[in-house]
Design a protein around this motif. Structure first.
Motif, mmCIF file in Angstrom:
data_model
loop_
_atom_site.group_PDB
_atom_site.id
_atom_site.type_symbol
_atom_site.label_atom_id
_atom_site.label_comp_id
_atom_site.label_asym_id
_atom_site.label_seq_id
_atom_site.Cartn_x
_atom_site.Cartn_y
_atom_site.Cartn_z
ATOM 1 N N CYS A 58 -35.030 -37.356 -11.095
ATOM 2 C CA CYS A 58 -36.307 -36.865 -10.241
ATOM 3 C C CYS A 58 -36.232 -35.364 -10.006
ATOM 4 O O CYS A 58 -35.423 -34.499 -9.685
ATOM 5 C CB CYS A 58 -35.801 -37.540 -8.259
ATOM 6 N N SER A 59 -36.996 -34.881 -9.495
ATOM 7 C CA SER A 59 -37.132 -33.590 -9.338
ATOM 8 C C SER A 59 -37.276 -33.193 -8.186
ATOM 9 O O SER A 59 -35.897 -34.085 -7.322
ATOM 10 C CB SER A 59 -38.589 -33.879 -9.111
ATOM 11 N N LEU A 60 -36.398 -31.684 -8.014
ATOM 12 C CA LEU A 60 -36.538 -31.070 -6.766
ATOM 13 C C LEU A 60 -37.216 -31.735 -5.592
ATOM 14 O O LEU A 60 -36.613 -32.199 -4.636
ATOM 15 C CB LEU A 60 -36.406 -30.162 -6.725
ATOM 16 N N GLY A 61 -38.713 -31.752 -5.305
ATOM 17 C CA GLY A 61 -39.251 -32.326 -4.297
ATOM 18 C C GLY A 61 -39.135 -33.289 -3.702
ATOM 19 O O GLY A 61 -38.507 -34.043 -2.975
ATOM 20 N N MET A 62 -38.844 -34.638 -4.690
ATOM 21 C CA MET A 62 -38.819 -35.909 -5.088
ATOM 22 C C MET A 62 -36.750 -36.560 -4.128
ATOM 23 O O MET A 62 -36.609 -37.226 -3.491
ATOM 24 C CB MET A 62 -38.941 -36.494 -6.320
ATOM 25 N N ASP A 119 -41.759 -25.950 -5.504
ATOM 26 C CA ASP A 119 -42.682 -25.187 -5.572
ATOM 27 C C ASP A 119 -44.270 -26.015 -5.096
ATOM 28 O O ASP A 119 -43.643 -27.067 -4.333
ATOM 29 C CB ASP A 119 -43.451 -26.281 -7.162
ATOM 30 N N ALA A 120 -45.379 -25.777 -5.121
ATOM 31 C CA ALA A 120 -46.841 -25.994 -4.340
ATOM 32 C C ALA A 120 -46.474 -27.264 -4.108
ATOM 33 O O ALA A 120 -46.919 -27.412 -3.003
ATOM 34 C CB ALA A 120 -47.694 -25.191 -4.092
ATOM 35 N N ASP A 121 -47.386 -28.040 -5.701
ATOM 36 C CA ASP A 121 -47.190 -29.319 -4.773
ATOM 37 C C ASP A 121 -46.000 -29.936 -4.408
ATOM 38 O O ASP A 121 -45.725 -31.055 -3.812
ATOM 39 C CB ASP A 121 -47.506 -30.016 -6.619
ATOM 40 N N GLY A 122 -44.712 -29.954 -4.298
ATOM 41 C CA GLY A 122 -44.365 -30.356 -3.885
ATOM 42 C C GLY A 122 -43.263 -29.847 -2.405
ATOM 43 O O GLY A 122 -43.479 -31.068 -1.357
ATOM 44 N N MET A 123 -43.823 -29.200 -2.034
ATOM 45 C CA MET A 123 -43.941 -28.084 -0.397
ATOM 46 C C MET A 123 -45.563 -29.374 0.066
ATOM 47 O O MET A 123 -45.030 -30.119 1.481
ATOM 48 C CB MET A 123 -44.150 -27.042 -0.249
ATOM 49 N N ASP A 177 -46.490 -33.079 3.791
ATOM 50 C CA ASP A 177 -47.203 -34.520 4.160
ATOM 51 C C ASP A 177 -46.321 -35.861 4.560
ATOM 52 O O ASP A 177 -47.156 -36.428 5.361
ATOM 53 C CB ASP A 177 -48.265 -35.155 3.463
ATOM 54 N N VAL A 178 -45.582 -35.355 4.118
ATOM 55 C CA VAL A 178 -44.681 -36.579 4.698
ATOM 56 C C VAL A 178 -44.323 -36.555 6.220
ATOM 57 O O VAL A 178 -43.691 -37.447 6.717
ATOM 58 C CB VAL A 178 -43.077 -36.786 3.556
ATOM 59 N N LEU A 179 -43.544 -35.251 6.524
ATOM 60 C CA LEU A 179 -43.209 -35.027 7.497
ATOM 61 C C LEU A 179 -43.912 -34.976 8.664
ATOM 62 O O LEU A 179 -43.838 -35.539 9.879
ATOM 63 C CB LEU A 179 -42.782 -33.418 7.310
ATOM 64 N N LEU A 180 -45.150 -34.576 7.931
ATOM 65 C CA LEU A 180 -46.501 -35.401 9.392
ATOM 66 C C LEU A 180 -46.766 -36.547 9.287
ATOM 67 O O LEU A 180 -47.174 -36.750 10.739
ATOM 68 C CB LEU A 180 -47.998 -33.929 8.803
ATOM 69 N N GLU A 183 -46.112 -22.431 5.317
ATOM 70 C CA GLU A 183 -45.541 -23.277 5.301
ATOM 71 C C GLU A 183 -45.383 -24.309 6.967
ATOM 72 O O GLU A 183 -46.168 -25.364 6.841
ATOM 73 C CB GLU A 183 -45.199 -24.563 4.124
ATOM 74 N N LEU A 184 -44.516 -23.830 6.573
ATOM 75 C CA LEU A 184 -44.189 -24.222 8.351
ATOM 76 C C LEU A 184 -45.053 -24.676 9.675
ATOM 77 O O LEU A 184 -45.391 -25.110 10.471
ATOM 78 C CB LEU A 184 -42.452 -23.420 9.183
ATOM 79 N N SER A 185 -45.894 -22.983 9.134
ATOM 80 C CA SER A 185 -47.096 -22.831 10.211
ATOM 81 C C SER A 185 -48.025 -24.336 10.205
ATOM 82 O O SER A 185 -49.036 -24.330 10.832
ATOM 83 C CB SER A 185 -47.801 -21.360 9.887
ATOM 84 N N LYS A 186 -47.766 -24.631 9.010
ATOM 85 C CA LYS A 186 -49.668 -26.601 8.811
ATOM 86 C C LYS A 186 -48.967 -26.743 9.622
ATOM 87 O O LYS A 186 -49.846 -28.106 9.638
ATOM 88 C CB LYS A 186 -49.377 -26.235 7.723
ATOM 89 N N ILE A 187 -47.897 -27.694 9.756
ATOM 90 C CA ILE A 187 -47.062 -28.176 10.693
ATOM 91 C C ILE A 187 -46.262 -28.876 11.912
ATOM 92 O O ILE A 187 -46.611 -29.004 11.995
ATOM 93 C CB ILE A 187 -45.793 -29.269 9.757
#
Length: 299
Positions: A131-135, A162-166, A171-174, A193-197
């Motif tokens: 699995c990737s780090l994001g996974m 990376d940007a896609d992983g973030m 999206d999962v947290l939201l 990134e934190l400011s977006k959620i």
């Protein structure tokens, strides 16, 4: 009701204060961004909330009850540092082991439920090491979701992605917050990134909370400005300074604070034959706001 209420919390290690008289409030249903420098006390605070570290003094309440209460403790999901998984076992097997360890009823359906919540159901039979780090971060969040907790405590869940992983983790947290009503306490150094959620923020420095603020209030505190980039910024500054009070050169351009009319700015510049490369209306973001707060504390 508040999901977390911390009052006068203290923790020392060998006489050195890691957390000092900390007061912190996380409303039920919030995404609370916990911000601070390395060594500021974020992880220590999170570990005390989770019961992994015993405080020297102070009080921690979760959903209005003592954090020692077994029913309350069963209502928390935690991901601190990185997921604890066996590399040669599949995602499903790792989650099943955790579900069985927690003595969860109907573990098979519970594992598939949390995998669906983090959009990982199609990777259930992939080995963890593949699995990737994001996974892997989403697997860790899935582990934290076993048992249907109403509070998630996440320590740097997007570091190294990376940007896609973030974007996927964001999206999962939201989704967890909006669709399932889960309160989230999240620490992160990636403030953009934190400011977006985040709906609320707590800024910690040297173990003490120096600012606690709602995202909406922070947005009102952050100044608007028009950014101008001219071929000759110094010449443009001299012209604009005659018409605007709050103005400065920043990076490779000029900021005119508390001004919203770009056409008016352009009129002054064109009248004085100033060549413009770029002009835009902007607002101070979370990262700059944080740096300003920290700078005031150091002075």
């Amino acid at each position: 009701m508040n999901a977390i209420e911390i009052t006068n919390l203290n923790k020392t290690f060998r006489g050195i204060s890691a957390v000092k008289d900390l007061n912190l409030t996380v409303p039920d249903g919030a995404i609370y961004g916990f911000i601070g420098e390395n060594g500021s006390g974020k992880s220590t605070t999170e570990k005390m909330i989770c019961g992994l570290i015993i405080p020297n003094s102070g009080d921690i309440k979760l959903f209005g009850k003592s954090y020692h209460n077994p029913e309350v403790r069963a209502n928390i999901g935690v991901l601190i540092e990185q997921p604890a998984c066996f590399p040669n076992s599949t995602v499903y097997q790792n989650l099943m082991m955790q579900a069985l360890n927690l003595d969860i009823l109907n573990p098979k359906s519970e594992v598939m439920r949390v995998l669906d919540m983090v959009n990982m159901e199609t990777a259930a039979h992939r080995k963890y090491k593949e699995c990737s780090l994001g996974m892997k971060q989403r697997i860790g969040i899935a582990q934290a979701l076993l048992g249907n907790p109403q509070l998630l405590i996440l320590d740097e869940p997007i570091n190294g992605l990376d940007a896609d992983g973030m974007r996927i983790v964001r999206d999962v947290l939201l989704k967890l917050n909006k669709e399932f009503g889960i309160t989230i306490l999240i620490s992160s150094h990636i403030l953009g990134e934190l400011s977006k959620i985040a709906t609320h923020y707590g800024i910690i420095r040297k173990g003490a909370l120096i600012r606690e603020i709602e995202a909406s209030d922070m947005s009102r505190e952050c100044r608007d400005f028009i950014f101008v980039k001219a071929l000759d910024n110094n010449k443009a500054l001299r012209v604009l300074a005659k018409n605007y009070q709050y103005i400065e050169i920043v990076d490779d351009g000029i900021r005119i604070y508390d001004e919203t009319d770009t056409n008016n700015v352009l009129k002054h510049l064109y009248k004085n034959e100033i060549d413009i490369e770029a002009i835009s209306f902007q607002k101070i973001g979370l990262e700059e706001y944080y740096l300003q707060i920290m700078s005031k504390e150091q002075n």
